[in-house]
Design an enzyme around this catalytic site. Sequence first.
Site, PDB file in Angstrom:
ATOM      1  N   TYR A  64       0.842  -1.200   0.000  1.00  0.00           N
ATOM      2  CA  TYR A  64       0.000   0.000   0.000  1.00  0.00           C
ATOM      3  C   TYR A  64       0.878   1.250   0.000  1.00  0.00           C
ATOM      4  O   TYR A  64       0.620   2.213  -0.750  1.00  0.00           O
ATOM      5  CB  TYR A  64      -0.906  -0.021   1.234  1.00  0.00           C
ATOM      6  CG  TYR A  64      -1.766   1.199   1.401  1.00  0.00           C
ATOM      7  CD1 TYR A  64      -2.862   1.430   0.568  1.00  0.00           C
ATOM      8  CD2 TYR A  64      -1.492   2.139   2.403  1.00  0.00           C
ATOM      9  CE1 TYR A  64      -3.645   2.562   0.719  1.00  0.00           C
ATOM     10  CE2 TYR A  64      -2.284   3.269   2.558  1.00  0.00           C
ATOM     11  CZ  TYR A  64      -3.356   3.465   1.718  1.00  0.00           C
ATOM     12  OH  TYR A  64      -4.137   4.591   1.875  1.00  0.00           O
TER      13      TYR A  64
ATOM     14  N   GLU B  14     -11.677   6.053   5.224  1.00  0.00           N
ATOM     15  CA  GLU B  14     -11.021   6.898   6.232  1.00  0.00           C
ATOM     16  C   GLU B  14     -11.972   7.154   7.394  1.00  0.00           C
ATOM     17  O   GLU B  14     -11.553   7.215   8.553  1.00  0.00           O
ATOM     18  CB  GLU B  14     -10.565   8.227   5.613  1.00  0.00           C
ATOM     19  CG  GLU B  14      -9.416   8.114   4.617  1.00  0.00           C
ATOM     20  CD  GLU B  14      -8.108   7.675   5.234  1.00  0.00           C
ATOM     21  OE1 GLU B  14      -8.008   7.627   6.477  1.00  0.00           O
ATOM     22  OE2 GLU B  14      -7.177   7.375   4.469  1.00  0.00           O
TER      23      GLU B  14
ATOM     24  N   TRP C  66      -5.099   1.880  10.400  1.00  0.00           N
ATOM     25  CA  TRP C  66      -5.376   1.774   8.967  1.00  0.00           C
ATOM     26  C   TRP C  66      -5.132   0.354   8.471  1.00  0.00           C
ATOM     27  O   TRP C  66      -5.806  -0.117   7.563  1.00  0.00           O
ATOM     28  CB  TRP C  66      -4.537   2.768   8.171  1.00  0.00           C
ATOM     29  CG  TRP C  66      -4.781   2.626   6.699  1.00  0.00           C
ATOM     30  CD1 TRP C  66      -3.918   2.162   5.748  1.00  0.00           C
ATOM     31  CD2 TRP C  66      -6.013   2.904   6.002  1.00  0.00           C
ATOM     32  NE1 TRP C  66      -4.522   2.146   4.517  1.00  0.00           N
ATOM     33  CE2 TRP C  66      -5.805   2.595   4.646  1.00  0.00           C
ATOM     34  CE3 TRP C  66      -7.256   3.384   6.407  1.00  0.00           C
ATOM     35  CZ2 TRP C  66      -6.802   2.752   3.678  1.00  0.00           C
ATOM     36  CZ3 TRP C  66      -8.259   3.536   5.448  1.00  0.00           C
ATOM     37  CH2 TRP C  66      -8.022   3.221   4.104  1.00  0.00           C
TER      38      TRP C  66
END
Length: 208
Positions: free
Chosen positions: A31, A53, A61
């Site tokens: 990522y 988000e 995350w």
Amino acid sequence: MTKQNDDGVITDDNATPRCWWCGNDPDYVRYHDDEWGMPVDDDRRLFEKIVLEGFQSGLSWLTILRKRDNFRRAFADFDFHRVAAFDDADVQRLVSDAGIVRHRGKIRSAINNARQAVAAVDHHGSLAKWFWSFEPERSAPIRRRDDVPAITDESKAMAKTLKKAGWTFVGPTTCYAFMQSMGMVNDHIIGCRTYHKVESARKKFKRP
């Protein structure tokens, strides 16, 4: 084994420099290397990013990243026109889905925000055109981990505007994380291997 210098740049066994936050987890590294900070102008992917988000609030995350495929399945691959039509039965389906974050408020927020996204496209022409209008003036490169902001004037402005338009779970911190992920800013540390890759992509990127 990773090592971190004083700037917040880590290196792996191959001496590859990266931002500290991705560690050595393979999903996180991919990522970081291939997605975070790369400019995006696809409305569906932008909607996905801002919704995720919101789901990330209070969580790591990496938790969201590992569940992203499940989120895509559960939310019609973030086709916001389809998500906008979700009803109470869909809410219950999603609350019962162990593959995603089963937070009823965030689920209802995602459906609400899909409806607001449809309205935004009708008004602005595209989500990309609207979101990219908040791009800040070019700033100095990030040289140290401590230089990465959590909130900026632009993220405050975006949050205020989205909230006024009816969006939810879009506070200034969430909006800035969204700006980072969609490439509106390049917050890779300048010593990171991906900094120049993102910078080059942003220079070539045609703003909507």
